[in-house]
Design a protein around this motif. Structure first.
Motif, PDB file in Angstrom:
ATOM      1  N   VAL A 140      47.039 -23.148 -68.404  1.00 22.83           N
ATOM      2  CA  VAL A 140      47.228 -24.196 -67.391  1.00 22.83           C
ATOM      3  C   VAL A 140      47.319 -23.577 -65.999  1.00 22.83           C
ATOM      4  O   VAL A 140      46.680 -24.042 -65.047  1.00 22.83           O
ATOM      5  N   VAL A 141      48.104 -22.501 -65.867  1.00 26.57           N
ATOM      6  CA  VAL A 141      48.241 -21.822 -64.575  1.00 26.57           C
ATOM      7  C   VAL A 141      46.896 -21.257 -64.118  1.00 26.57           C
ATOM      8  O   VAL A 141      46.497 -21.422 -62.957  1.00 26.57           O
ATOM      9  N   LEU A 142      46.194 -20.605 -65.030  1.00 32.25           N
ATOM     10  CA  LEU A 142      44.897 -20.018 -64.695  1.00 32.25           C
ATOM     11  C   LEU A 142      43.864 -21.093 -64.352  1.00 32.25           C
ATOM     12  O   LEU A 142      43.074 -20.944 -63.413  1.00 32.25           O
ATOM     13  N   ALA A 143      43.880 -22.207 -65.091  1.00 37.62           N
ATOM     14  CA  ALA A 143      42.930 -23.300 -64.844  1.00 37.62           C
ATOM     15  C   ALA A 143      43.165 -23.950 -63.484  1.00 37.62           C
ATOM     16  O   ALA A 143      42.211 -24.308 -62.788  1.00 37.62           O
ATOM     17  N   VAL A 144      44.421 -24.115 -63.099  1.00 37.75           N
ATOM     18  CA  VAL A 144      44.733 -24.691 -61.790  1.00 37.75           C
ATOM     19  C   VAL A 144      44.168 -23.818 -60.679  1.00 37.75           C
ATOM     20  O   VAL A 144      43.564 -24.321 -59.716  1.00 37.75           O
ATOM     21  N   LEU A 145      44.345 -22.515 -60.798  1.00 41.99           N
ATOM     22  CA  LEU A 145      43.849 -21.590 -59.783  1.00 41.99           C
ATOM     23  C   LEU A 145      42.317 -21.643 -59.690  1.00 41.99           C
ATOM     24  O   LEU A 145      41.752 -21.756 -58.591  1.00 41.99           O
ATOM     25  N   ILE A 146      41.636 -21.612 -60.831  1.00 47.29           N
ATOM     26  CA  ILE A 146      40.169 -21.634 -60.841  1.00 47.29           C
ATOM     27  C   ILE A 146      39.645 -22.957 -60.318  1.00 47.29           C
ATOM     28  O   ILE A 146      38.718 -22.999 -59.491  1.00 47.29           O
ATOM     29  N   ALA A 147      40.213 -24.074 -60.789  1.00 46.73           N
ATOM     30  CA  ALA A 147      39.739 -25.391 -60.368  1.00 46.73           C
ATOM     31  C   ALA A 147      39.987 -25.637 -58.887  1.00 46.73           C
ATOM     32  O   ALA A 147      39.133 -26.208 -58.190  1.00 46.73           O
ATOM     33  N   PHE A 148      41.134 -25.197 -58.380  1.00 48.71           N
ATOM     34  CA  PHE A 148      41.448 -25.394 -56.960  1.00 48.71           C
ATOM     35  C   PHE A 148      40.464 -24.633 -56.076  1.00 48.71           C
ATOM     36  O   PHE A 148      39.900 -25.190 -55.132  1.00 48.71           O
ATOM     37  N   LEU A 149      40.240 -23.362 -56.386  1.00 49.90           N
ATOM     38  CA  LEU A 149      39.310 -22.558 -55.588  1.00 49.90           C
ATOM     39  C   LEU A 149      37.874 -23.073 -55.737  1.00 49.90           C
ATOM     40  O   LEU A 149      37.111 -23.095 -54.765  1.00 49.90           O
ATOM     41  N   GLY A 150      37.513 -23.493 -56.951  1.00 52.01           N
ATOM     42  CA  GLY A 150      36.169 -24.010 -57.179  1.00 52.01           C
ATOM     43  C   GLY A 150      35.912 -25.300 -56.430  1.00 52.01           C
ATOM     44  O   GLY A 150      34.860 -25.472 -55.792  1.00 52.01           O
ATOM     45  N   ASN A 151      36.855 -26.241 -56.478  1.00 47.62           N
ATOM     46  CA  ASN A 151      36.710 -27.515 -55.758  1.00 47.62           C
ATOM     47  C   ASN A 151      36.661 -27.311 -54.250  1.00 47.62           C
ATOM     48  O   ASN A 151      36.021 -28.082 -53.529  1.00 47.62           O
ATOM     49  N   LEU A 152      37.328 -26.274 -53.778  1.00 47.54           N
ATOM     50  CA  LEU A 152      37.451 -26.062 -52.343  1.00 47.54           C
ATOM     51  C   LEU A 152      36.273 -25.281 -51.761  1.00 47.54           C
ATOM     52  O   LEU A 152      35.821 -25.575 -50.641  1.00 47.54           O
ATOM     53  N   TYR A 153      35.731 -24.310 -52.515  1.00 44.38           N
ATOM     54  CA  TYR A 153      34.751 -23.390 -51.929  1.00 44.38           C
ATOM     55  C   TYR A 153      33.379 -23.397 -52.613  1.00 44.38           C
ATOM     56  O   TYR A 153      32.404 -22.963 -52.000  1.00 44.38           O
ATOM     57  N   LEU A 154      33.271 -23.825 -53.861  1.00 45.87           N
ATOM     58  CA  LEU A 154      32.002 -23.736 -54.581  1.00 45.87           C
ATOM     59  C   LEU A 154      31.265 -25.079 -54.513  1.00 45.87           C
ATOM     60  O   LEU A 154      31.614 -26.027 -55.207  1.00 45.87           O
ATOM     61  N   TYR A 155      30.243 -25.167 -53.654  1.00 50.80           N
ATOM     62  CA  TYR A 155      29.477 -26.408 -53.446  1.00 50.80           C
ATOM     63  C   TYR A 155      30.406 -27.617 -53.282  1.00 50.80           C
ATOM     64  O   TYR A 155      30.327 -28.584 -54.032  1.00 50.80           O
ATOM     65  N   PRO A 156      31.301 -27.580 -52.285  1.00 51.17           N
ATOM     66  CA  PRO A 156      32.287 -28.669 -52.153  1.00 51.17           C
ATOM     67  C   PRO A 156      31.670 -29.943 -51.602  1.00 51.17           C
ATOM     68  O   PRO A 156      30.706 -29.922 -50.835  1.00 51.17           O
ATOM     69  N   ASN A 157      32.228 -31.076 -52.023  1.00 51.66           N
ATOM     70  CA  ASN A 157      31.939 -32.387 -51.437  1.00 51.66           C
ATOM     71  C   ASN A 157      33.265 -32.910 -50.889  1.00 51.66           C
ATOM     72  O   ASN A 157      34.038 -33.521 -51.613  1.00 51.66           O
ATOM     73  N   ARG A 158      33.517 -32.640 -49.619  1.00 52.15           N
ATOM     74  CA  ARG A 158      34.825 -32.951 -49.085  1.00 52.15           C
ATOM     75  C   ARG A 158      34.975 -34.410 -48.636  1.00 52.15           C
ATOM     76  O   ARG A 158      36.069 -34.921 -48.547  1.00 52.15           O
TER      77      ARG A 158
END
Length: 379
Positions: A356-374
């Motif tokens: 859960v901790v690792l998934a939060v970190l990956i998902a947060f960085l991915g949503n923010l920096y990897l092809y984001p739709n803000r």
């Protein structure tokens, strides 16, 4: 003109059908039938097939909840059956090689996310990608793939029967309103061929623009409704890359719970950044609460009969006053209770918390920096 007129009438009838369901909620339809369906599927998977197939019923429960809001002529019965069977086989193929698995994960997740995301916030991609992820596990023999396929056919049959029952309840009629044309392959192919062709054209244009202008901010080329197709192309790429990365990491680490990390990351990645934050919060709170609740339940109850009683209580609780947090809490606790039969409780709780901790970190960085739709556009 005739085709346009036919689509207008069909859409009007379908929208009216949805409005009637929303205006007249039914306790039997909203609670009793979903609970009975889940119990029938879970007990059937457990007793007829194997314990590891029980969690597949959650995916088909979600499909039922979505399709129960459709007009009978729009039930995607053939798609549900054949696509589910294909995904189970592809997930087995993806297990055989690390490099091949990464490539196959990217392709399957990308196409599912792109073709089953639309401006009406349809979430069909969620159920199919979840099915693909949870059936992808290491070293599964081919004979077990056939068992999974039989289990899926059983779940599909249950969903079809309960869709018909739900429709009868909503219409207060003993006569089923089942459109036999929904199981005609030619009609279904003809109905979806045009939209599939148009989606391919938009996909190629969007993908070409992303590759040529990877850091372009405004994207003036995509205007009006076409901007949505560009956004969902970026979302599909982000989702496919993150899920594939998580599968590769889990396999390299030789984790005993291979599917958990990619599944958690998948659930936390959304088309738009603003929509991802509430979902991440709900999943984190639900998983933390589920770990605490599961540790208490698994310490007190130990026999298979106790596990079945807990599962039934969770199934019933999930359908009363449903919310994102409650659904997450019940679903996670249910999966942990089922998994505890084949895994040590301490290891199960530890891995769940760590992932859960690792998934939060990956998902947060991915949503923010990897092809984001803000910015979510009104399309």
């Amino acid at each position: 003109m005739k085709t346009h007129h036919h689509h207008f009438i069909h859409n009007f009838v379908h929208n009216r059908y949805i409005e009637q369901i929303k205006e007249h909620p039914n306790f039997t339809s909203e609670v009793i039938l979903p609970v009975c369906l889940t119990v029938v599927m879970m007990v059937g998977c457990w007793r007829i097939f194997s314990l590891s197939t029980v969690l597949l019923s959650n995916t088909f429960y979600s499909m039922y909840k979505q399709y129960s809001k459709y007009y009978p002529a729009d039930w995607p019965i053939l798609r549900m059956i054949f696509l589910s069977l294909a995904l189970v086989f592809l997930s087995w193929v993806a297990d055989k090689s690390l490099v091949g698995g990464i490539i196959l994960n990217i392709l399957v997740v990308f196409y599912l996310a792109f073709y089953f995301t639309n401006s009406k916030t349809d979430t069909s991609y969620s159920q199919y990608i979840t099915l693909f992820i949870i059936t992808e596990s290491m070293n599964v023999p081919l004979s077990f793939v056939f068992i999974r396929c039989l289990c899926i056919l059983y779940c599909c049959l249950c969903v079809i029967i309960f869709l018909i029952l739900n429709n009868m309840v909503m219409r207060h009629s003993w006569i089923p309103d089942f459109d036999i044309r929904t199981v005609f392959p030619y009609r279904q192919f003809k109905k979806r061929y045009r939209s599939f062709k148009e989606s391919n054209v938009r996909l190629l244009k969007s993908f070409h623009h992303i590759v040529v202008y990877p850091f372009h901010k405004k994207h003036h080329y995509f205007k009006d409704s076409r901007n949505f197709h560009f956004h969902k192309t970026r979302f599909a790429l982000r989702l496919a890359l993150l899920v594939s990365l998580c599968f590769a990491a889990a396999r390299i680490m030789n984790s005993p719970m291979t599917t958990l990390l990619p599944l958690l990351v998948f659930l936390m990645v959304k088309p738009y950044y603003a929509a991802a934050l509430p979902k991440m919060k709900s999943l984190v709170l639900g998983n933390i609460s589920a770990v605490i609740l599961s540790s208490v339940l698994l310490a007190v109850f130990e026999t298979p009969f106790d596990y079945m009683a807990i599962i039934l209580i969770l199934i019933i609780g999930r359908n009363f006053y449903p919310s994102n947090f409650q659904d997450t809490l019940c679903s996670v606790t249910l999966s942990m209770v089922v998994s505890s039969v084949t895994m040590d409780n301490t290891a199960l709780l530890t891995f769940r918390t760590l992932y859960v901790v690792l998934a939060v970190l990956i998902a947060f960085l991915g949503n923010l920096y990897l092809y984001p739709n803000r910015k979510e556009l009104n399309v």
